[in-house]
Scaffold this active site. Structure first.
Site, PDB file in Angstrom:
ATOM      1  N   SER A   1       0.823  -1.211   0.000  1.00 21.48           N
ATOM      2  CA  SER A   1       0.000   0.000   0.000  1.00 21.48           C
ATOM      3  C   SER A   1       0.858   1.263   0.000  1.00 21.48           C
ATOM      4  O   SER A   1       1.597   1.518  -0.940  1.00 21.48           O
ATOM      5  CB  SER A   1      -0.957  -0.042   1.197  1.00 21.48           C
ATOM      6  OG  SER A   1      -1.907   0.982   1.138  1.00 21.48           O
TER       7      SER A   1
ATOM      8  N   ASP B   1      -6.020   2.370  -3.306  1.00 20.93           N
ATOM      9  CA  ASP B   1      -7.266   2.156  -2.574  1.00 20.93           C
ATOM     10  C   ASP B   1      -7.623   3.353  -1.698  1.00 20.93           C
ATOM     11  O   ASP B   1      -8.638   3.334  -1.006  1.00 20.93           O
ATOM     12  CB  ASP B   1      -7.215   0.872  -1.745  1.00 20.93           C
ATOM     13  CG  ASP B   1      -6.199   0.914  -0.608  1.00 20.93           C
ATOM     14  OD1 ASP B   1      -5.388   1.865  -0.558  1.00 20.93           O
ATOM     15  OD2 ASP B   1      -6.218  -0.013   0.226  1.00 20.93           O
TER      16      ASP B   1
ATOM     17  N   ASP C   1      -2.613   6.359  -3.548  1.00 22.15           N
ATOM     18  CA  ASP C   1      -1.429   5.762  -2.933  1.00 22.15           C
ATOM     19  C   ASP C   1      -0.944   4.604  -3.793  1.00 22.15           C
ATOM     20  O   ASP C   1      -1.431   4.388  -4.905  1.00 22.15           O
ATOM     21  CB  ASP C   1      -1.711   5.338  -1.487  1.00 22.15           C
ATOM     22  CG  ASP C   1      -2.666   4.167  -1.390  1.00 22.15           C
ATOM     23  OD1 ASP C   1      -3.426   3.939  -2.352  1.00 22.15           O
ATOM     24  OD2 ASP C   1      -2.671   3.466  -0.358  1.00 22.15           O
TER      25      ASP C   1
ATOM     26  N   ASP D   1      -1.232   1.404  -3.960  1.00 25.27           N
ATOM     27  CA  ASP D   1      -2.139   0.392  -4.504  1.00 25.27           C
ATOM     28  C   ASP D   1      -3.504   0.966  -4.849  1.00 25.27           C
ATOM     29  O   ASP D   1      -4.432   0.226  -5.174  1.00 25.27           O
ATOM     30  CB  ASP D   1      -2.270  -0.800  -3.559  1.00 25.27           C
ATOM     31  CG  ASP D   1      -3.020  -0.481  -2.274  1.00 25.27           C
ATOM     32  OD1 ASP D   1      -3.031   0.705  -1.872  1.00 25.27           O
ATOM     33  OD2 ASP D   1      -3.584  -1.405  -1.663  1.00 25.27           O
TER      34      ASP D   1
END
Length: 451
Positions: A107, A250, A246, A248
């Site tokens: 992440s 999400d 960010d 990833d």
């Protein structure tokens, strides 16, 4: 017995250190494969199929190969999506009716970290009992399937294109983004090819930044956790809005034309106001223990019930399901809209915000007029390992004194870190000086009692 490896968002750590090592990840793939193969959801005689997506970290190649080998040894077929946002893996797993989805990502963490998280066939994070079953299989010896029972692997054709079309489908057909200049910061992460296409295909003039991953620069001075780059780009290009994802994709942060930054708390209010305008009412919304008090007060003023979950989008989702509500968010930018997607999605959330602004004909600042976030002061206090801060009378007295002084016009939140001997002291007040003063007083009491 507590979980040994799975945290609130899968398994995460520094690459090369347990558990993020190639041998462990191979065994993890095998264990997950055996659990899937034994699931009642797998038809007799059929072979489970999992989708693997990843972000742009250099270690993703190694971990992808290890997972693939483990799944194959368990007799599970694998589809490889390549670089793909976490919510994209969740969507594709559900849309293609696969047995599970796996994301290789840490992440918003730096490149030297990585992690593994799983999605069930319906695009949701795995239930606790499934994670426990996987951990139990990790203790068993790896027994490779016979040659005629090994899983096969193949690339998923046009994975990015499928997800792009899904994202666009969440934006009202009656609207487009023509006439808008948008800066899109992809954090050199999983959405670097996808996000600019989504907004461009809806008509926006897109200025992409953070779209040159090299395996080592994910989240490095860019993205939702480093929004200064977005602020500078919005101002330099005289853009209407900036959107930062960010690594990833999400979560998101949004910047307006003046360079003002809007976090997940404020964006939740914008989306709730839009739903009230379109649906007539919103029964309730979910935030976290860290959600700014001003947003809670503003939502209640609109007749919307507000519930605080523990910190973590997993817990926000649990509360939404428990109450049967649709909208929830964390200040960090994880936004859940369960009638659009099963998980937090930075691109979809940005489109929902843009649609809300289109419908209202107002700017973010105008929608949020009258919602002034309370100043917050957060102090991290390092303690001796095992220190009994909860049993300290002096700490309790400092907290009680602060709460009495704030008298409903602020909040005190004391939270222990789950990964290190640190106590997080957060005070929220209408005046910044009050927040700082009370936080420092409590922090001093913690230091005196625990170090």
């Amino acid at each position: 017995m507590g979980r040994r490896y799975f945290g609130t968002d899968g398994i995460r750590g520094t690459v090369g250190e347990a558990p993020i090592t190639p041998d462990f990840v191979l065994r993890l793939g095998y264990a997950a494969g055996k659990v899937l193969a034994g699931s009642a959801d797998v038809a007799a005689g059929s072979r489970p199929t999992v989708l693997i997506g990843k972000d742009t970290r250099v270690s993703g190649y190694m971990l992808e190969a290890a997972l693939e080998a483990g799944f194959s040894a368990a007799g599970v077929d694998v589809m490889l999506a390549g670089p793909m946002p976490t919510p994209g893996v969740a969507y594709l797993t559900r849309a293609l009716r696969l047995s599970a989805g796996v994301v290789i990502s840490a992440s918003h963490n730096p490149y030297h970290d990585n992690g593994i998280k799983f999605f069930s066939a319906d695009g949701n994070k795995l239930p606790d009992d499934t994670e426990a079953a996987i951990e139990a299989w990790l203790d068993k010896p790896l027994e490779c399937a016979p040659s005629d029972g090994l899983g096969k692997a193949r690339r998923l054709d046009d994975a990015a294109g499928r997800y792009i079309e899904f994202c666009k489908s969440t934006f009202p057909a009656a609207f487009d983004l023509r006439g808008l200049k948008l800066v899109i910061d992809c954090a050199h992460g999983a959405a670097y090819q996808i996000a600019p296409h989504v907004f461009h295909e809806l008509g926006a003039d897109v200025i992409p930044i953070g779209v040159a991953p090299n395996g080592f620069n994910i989240n490095d001075g860019v993205g939702a956790t480093a929004p200064d780059a977005l602020v500078r780009a919005v101002r330099a290009n005289h853009a209407d809005l900036g959107i930062a994802l960010d690594g990833d994709a999400d979560r998101l942060q949004v910047v307006d034309a003046t360079g003002r930054l809007y976090n997940g708390d404020e964006l939740l209010y914008v989306l709730v106001k839009d739903r009230i305008a379109t649906d007539g009412k919103v029964d309730g919304a979910v935030g976290t223990l860290m959600t700014n008090l001003a947003v809670e007060v503003a939502l209640q003023r609109e007749g919307v019930k507000f519930v605080r979950a523990a910190v973590g989008d997993r817990y926000v989702l649990e509360q939404l399901r428990e109450h049967g509500w649709q909208l929830g968010a964390e200040g960090s930018g994880h936004i859940l809209s369960l009638d659009r997607h099963s998980t937090g999605d930075g691109i979809v959330s940005a489109l929902l915000v843009l649609a809300a602004l289109k419908r209202s004909g107002r700017t973010l600042a105008q929608v949020l007029d009258g919602v002034t976030l309370f100043p917050q002061k957060l102090i991290n206090v390092r303690m001796k390992p095992g220190a009994d801060w909860k049993g300290s009378a002096s700490i309790r007295a400092a907290i009680d004194a602060a709460e009495a002084a704030l008298a409903g016009s602020g909040r005190v939140l004391i939270r222990a870190s789950g990964t290190e001997p640190v106590l997080r002291v957060m005070v929220e007040a209408q005046q910044a000086a009050d927040a700082v003063r009370h936080a420092e007083t409590i922090a001093d009491a913690v230091r005196a009692a625990t170090t």
